[in-house]
Each structure stands twice: as structure tokens, then as C-alpha cells.
Motif scaffolding. Structure first.
Motif, PDB file in Angstrom:
ATOM      1  N   SER A  80     -30.297  64.550  22.642  1.00 55.88           N
ATOM      2  CA  SER A  80     -30.410  65.558  23.698  1.00 55.88           C
ATOM      3  C   SER A  80     -29.051  65.988  24.234  1.00 55.88           C
ATOM      4  N   SER A  81     -27.978  65.357  23.748  1.00 52.06           N
ATOM      5  CA  SER A  81     -26.624  65.695  24.195  1.00 52.06           C
ATOM      6  C   SER A  81     -26.035  66.788  23.305  1.00 52.06           C
ATOM      7  N   SER A  82     -25.487  67.828  23.917  1.00 54.27           N
ATOM      8  CA  SER A  82     -25.004  68.990  23.168  1.00 54.27           C
ATOM      9  C   SER A  82     -23.836  68.661  22.255  1.00 54.27           C
ATOM     10  N   TRP A  83     -23.092  67.607  22.556  1.00 52.92           N
ATOM     11  CA  TRP A  83     -21.910  67.274  21.765  1.00 52.92           C
ATOM     12  C   TRP A  83     -22.234  66.429  20.533  1.00 52.92           C
ATOM     13  N   VAL A  84     -23.495  65.996  20.403  1.00 51.23           N
ATOM     14  CA  VAL A  84     -23.890  65.141  19.279  1.00 51.23           C
ATOM     15  C   VAL A  84     -24.426  65.995  18.130  1.00 51.23           C
ATOM     16  N   GLU A  85     -23.835  65.834  16.953  1.00 53.55           N
ATOM     17  CA  GLU A  85     -24.267  66.597  15.773  1.00 53.55           C
ATOM     18  C   GLU A  85     -25.494  65.972  15.135  1.00 53.55           C
ATOM     19  N   SER A  86     -25.524  64.647  15.014  1.00 58.16           N
ATOM     20  CA  SER A  86     -26.661  63.981  14.379  1.00 58.16           C
ATOM     21  C   SER A  86     -26.688  62.510  14.777  1.00 58.16           C
ATOM     22  N   VAL A  87     -27.862  61.891  14.633  1.00 60.45           N
ATOM     23  CA  VAL A  87     -28.037  60.459  14.849  1.00 60.45           C
ATOM     24  C   VAL A  87     -28.695  59.898  13.593  1.00 60.45           C
ATOM     25  N   THR A  88     -28.044  58.944  12.954  1.00 61.30           N
ATOM     26  CA  THR A  88     -28.574  58.352  11.733  1.00 61.30           C
ATOM     27  C   THR A  88     -28.766  56.856  11.928  1.00 61.30           C
ATOM     28  N   LYS A  89     -29.981  56.385  11.650  1.00 59.27           N
ATOM     29  CA  LYS A  89     -30.218  54.948  11.696  1.00 59.27           C
ATOM     30  C   LYS A  89     -29.782  54.361  10.361  1.00 59.27           C
ATOM     31  N   LEU A  90     -28.824  53.448  10.407  1.00 55.38           N
ATOM     32  CA  LEU A  90     -28.263  52.872   9.190  1.00 55.38           C
ATOM     33  C   LEU A  90     -29.082  51.694   8.687  1.00 55.38           C
ATOM     34  N   GLU A  91     -29.476  50.812   9.592  1.00 57.44           N
ATOM     35  CA  GLU A  91     -30.314  49.676   9.201  1.00 57.44           C
ATOM     36  C   GLU A  91     -30.773  48.907  10.428  1.00 57.44           C
ATOM     37  N   GLU A  92     -31.709  47.996  10.215  1.00 54.33           N
ATOM     38  CA  GLU A  92     -32.128  47.070  11.251  1.00 54.33           C
ATOM     39  C   GLU A  92     -32.159  45.666  10.657  1.00 54.33           C
ATOM     40  N   VAL A  93     -31.848  44.686  11.485  1.00 53.47           N
ATOM     41  CA  VAL A  93     -31.733  43.305  11.030  1.00 53.47           C
ATOM     42  C   VAL A  93     -32.584  42.422  11.935  1.00 53.47           C
ATOM     43  N   ASN A  94     -33.436  41.611  11.319  1.00 51.37           N
ATOM     44  CA  ASN A  94     -34.230  40.643  12.076  1.00 51.37           C
ATOM     45  C   ASN A  94     -33.284  39.550  12.588  1.00 51.37           C
ATOM     46  N   GLU A  95     -33.097  39.504  13.898  1.00 55.06           N
ATOM     47  CA  GLU A  95     -32.124  38.583  14.481  1.00 55.06           C
ATOM     48  C   GLU A  95     -32.533  37.127  14.289  1.00 55.06           C
ATOM     49  N   PHE A  96     -33.833  36.864  14.277  1.00 55.08           N
ATOM     50  CA  PHE A  96     -34.298  35.488  14.078  1.00 55.08           C
ATOM     51  C   PHE A  96     -33.970  34.985  12.670  1.00 55.08           C
ATOM     52  N   GLU A  97     -33.975  35.901  11.703  1.00 56.94           N
ATOM     53  CA  GLU A  97     -33.621  35.527  10.336  1.00 56.94           C
ATOM     54  C   GLU A  97     -32.110  35.504  10.142  1.00 56.94           C
ATOM     55  N   ASN A  98     -31.423  36.435  10.777  1.00 54.34           N
ATOM     56  CA  ASN A  98     -29.966  36.513  10.631  1.00 54.34           C
ATOM     57  C   ASN A  98     -29.252  35.365  11.356  1.00 54.34           C
ATOM     58  N   ASP A  99     -29.829  34.929  12.477  1.00 51.07           N
ATOM     59  CA  ASP A  99     -29.241  33.840  13.257  1.00 51.07           C
ATOM     60  C   ASP A  99     -30.349  32.878  13.679  1.00 51.07           C
TER      61      ASP A  99
END
Length: 307
Positions: free
Chosen positions: A267-286
Motif C-alpha cells: 500500500s506504500s507508493s514507494w514500493v515497487e513489489s513484495v516477493t516472498k522468498l521462503e518460509e522456514v519452520n522454526e521448530f525444525e530449524n532450531d
């Protein structure tokens, strides 16, 4: 003759007294002028701590900073990680050319032959700053935090950066070292004058999740004022996906899921795009953190990474 001699001596004494009085008068006038100049210089030096708007660094006893100051005083800094963040290591090339060292992956930044300036808001004593400050394509790392102890611990633990205390600049106290500057002040009062200009990149690893939800819009507004046109942000948040109501709403770190990120930034005029790169299950990662989170009523926790 005797009377004349006395009168003559008296006249001499009077003249000497008048001369001495004149010398004393001149001495005190000079002393007054010197003290006036010194006072003016002291006032000028003190005024240097203010900018044209009369800004000064916010005291740590202020409502917005005191909770964090208390945490640092008690060494309750569970968010601090001793190693380079794994998502920065994996996706850092998107905000820093040739990242990690020797990586030839493409960057989102233009003019890759030029070193960049990168900001870490609410930086604490993140070791990410150490790595970035030593990178050949980074001209300057800037960290901002509200707690003096966080920055001083960082300086002490990283002597190779040769960080020393600098002057006050508007709303921030400054520290500077090799390819790095640290600013102590309230992030919500900082502007590009305080930070000596805007930034090519911003790394938000544990910043937006640390602030109260009602301040998020203001936070994103400030981020927009500090990043250069065409700049990039690597944003890392936590998503509390399942648990008791209290656990889901608790923080910091507060839950900032994908829909919240998109609402704030798209919703911010200065932002060109938002890309989700990945998600990590924190319980598995740590796995070591799982019991602690579950004891708070949380059943599922993910770390999200966006560009």
C-alpha cells in the motif's frame, strides 16, 4: 620642607594607587571578555547537539525505549544470535552484490561496481553487521538502536572494527569505525539528515517484529524515507501460526505474517513489489527452541523472508 616632602610623597602614593586601580580595572575587563567568549563557545558546542529543529537524542528512560533498556541491563536478549543469520546468508545477494564473498549470483541493485550503504534498524549487537562491514562491496554499514549498552557491547566484542564514540547528530548519538557507523536514538525520530543520507539496502532481521503493532505504519513510513529510490529491503519476520490466543498475540517478537507484510508495504507508493522468498519452520530449524515456545502456548512458528 618637611610638610612639602610629606605632600610630595602622598601625591606619589596617590598616583601609584590610581595606576594600580587602572591596571586592576583593565585586568578584570579582560577577564570578563575572556569568560564571555568561553561561555559563548561552550553554548555553541552545546547547541551543536541540536539540529535546526532542536532535536536531541531521546533518553533511554522514555516510554518507547525503557523496556529495551531494562532487557539489556538484565541481559534478557534472547533474540540475539551468535552467527550470521541463515536467511541473510542465503538471500543476501539480493541486497548486496557478490554476497556471500565470492558468490556470483545476480543482485537486485543497479551499478554493481559501486559499493553500497546498508542500514540495520534496531540492530542490537547483531553479528550480521560484522560480516557486512567486512564485505568488499559494502562501503558503509549503519546500525540504529535505542540502547547505548547494545552498541557498546558490540564495539567491545568486535575490536577489529575500531569503533569509537563520536558527536551527537540531531536525534542520535554517533559511533564510528571501519566501514561502520552506529547511531543511538529513537528510530521513530530519525530522518535522513541524522543518518547522513539514504541507503541502497536495508536488512530488517528482527526489527518490525520488535515494535508494537500499532506503530507498524509509522515504521514503514520511516523506512520509506530512509531508502533510496530503487533500493532493496530484505525483510525477515516471524509468523505465530497456531497456539493459545495469548501466545498468538504475545511479543516481542510479534507475529507479522504474509498478509500483514503485504498490507503494510504494497500500500506504500514507494514500493515497487513484495516477493516472498521462503518460509522456514522454526521448530525444525532450531529444535532447541521448541520447548521454550511450547511452554508459552505456541504450537507452530515460522520464519518468513521477503524482498
Amino acid at each position: 620642607f618637611y610638610d612639602m616632602d610629606l605632600r610630595f610623597k602622598f601625591m606619589i602614593v596617590q598616583k601609584e594607587h590610581t595606576r594600580l586601580s587602572s591596571l586592576l580595572f583593565i585586568y578584570f575587563v579582560r577577564l570578563f571578555l575572556i569568560m564571555t567568549v568561553v561561555t559563548q563557545e561552550a553554548s555553541t558546542s552545546e547547541a551543536a547537539a541540536f539540529d535546526v529543529n532542536g532535536k536531541t537524542p531521546k533518553n533511554e528512560s522514555a516510554e518507547t525505549l525503557s523496556p529495551w533498556s531494562s532487557r539489556w541491563s538484565a541481559s534478557r536478549i534472547g533474540w540475539h544470535k551468535p552467527d550470521l543469520h541463515h536467511l541473510l546468508e542465503k538471500h543476501g545477494h539480493l541486497i548486496v552484490p557478490n554476497f556471500p564473498m565470492g558468490n556470483n549470483n545476480s543482485s537486485c541493485l543497479e551499478g554493481e561496481e559501486v559499493g553500497i550503504r546498508i542500514l540495520l534498524p534496531l540492530c542490537g549487537k547483531s553479528v550480521d553487521m560484522v560480516y557486512l562491514a567486512g564485505h568488499t562491496r559494502v562501503d558503509e554499514v549503519v546500525g540504529i538502536d535505542g540502547v547505548k549498552r547494545a552498541l557498546e557491547e558490540f564495539a567491545t566484542e568486535n575490536p577489529s572494527l575500531e569503533i569509537v564514540k563520536g558527536k551527537t547528530n540531531g536525534s542520535v548519538e554517533t559511533y564510528h569505525g571501519k566501514n561502520i557507523k552506529l547511531f543511538r536514538g529513537d528510530f521513530f525520530e530519525v530522518d535522513e539528515v541524522d543518518t547522513d543520507g539514504r541507503f541502497d539496502s536495508i536488512l530488517d532481521r528482527a526489527s518490525i517484529v520488535a515494535i508494537r503493532p500499532e506503530l507498524r505504519e509509522k515504521y514503514v513510513e520511516i523506512i520509506g524515507n530512509l531508502i533510496k529510490p530503487g533500493g532493496s529491503i530484505l525483510l525477515i519476520t516471524v509468523d505465530r501460526r497456531d497456539g493459545t490466543d495469548a501466545a498468538m498475540e504475545s511479543g516481542p517478537p510479534f507475529s507479522v505474517n504474509e498478509s500483514v507484510v503485504r498490507r503494510l508495504y504494497e500500500s506504500s507508493s514507494w514500493v515497487e513489489s513484495v516477493t516472498k522468498l521462503e518460509e522456514v519452520n522454526e521448530f525444525e530449524n532450531d529444535p532447541g527452541s521448541k520447548a521454550r515456545w511450547e511452554s508459552m502456548g505456541l504450537k507452530s512458528l515460522y520464519e518468513l523472508c521477503f524482498l
